[in-house]
Design a protein around this motif. Sequence first.
Motif: not given
Length: 186
Positions: A24-27, A72-77, A120-122, A125-132
């Motif tokens: 979960d993104f909150r975690t 998992f938090y910050a994948p290299k790709d 939301l899965h982390w 969340f990251r994908a949506l955040f990066s596309a704001l």
Amino acid sequence: MSILTQTLPKGIVSHGHYYAINTDFRTWLKFGELISDKRISTLKKAKKIIELCYKERLPDSFDDAMTALMEFYAPKDAAQKSGGQYQKKEARVFSFSEDADLIYAAFLSEYGIDLCSAELHWWQFRALFSALPQDCRLMQVVGFRSTDPGEIKDSKKRSFYRKMRRIYALGQENEIEPADILAELF
């Protein structure tokens, strides 16, 4: 891994063994806060991170357990796609904790997602955040923070950006870059 063609992971694999984690993104927002918190000793920090992220058992090696969480938090790709965002030392232009209200408002207005009740899965969340979009208030604030007023020739515009940078300045905490986290913990 493609978020579109593969099921989002619910755990990590280390040395051929599967370990369930909280996705979960909150975690992961809490994870980021923990790794950046200089008030907590390294040992307490590591213990809290393990308790927060792993559901049941964890890899035999502490190093492997923490490395898997960082990947998992910050994948290299993801870092490569963002121009090495996780590898460069640059001034912070947003903070998940300090910009929480703006992030909440952006997700609600742009995606119709109420982050107070959303699941939301982390990685989602990251994908949506990066596309704001650039015209949402959060991204405007990020723009104020990331623009160097010294490079603006027009004096009125330069003055405006200096004022906006003061208004929207982030706290003085020095967040640790994800690339430095492992070095701090070991």
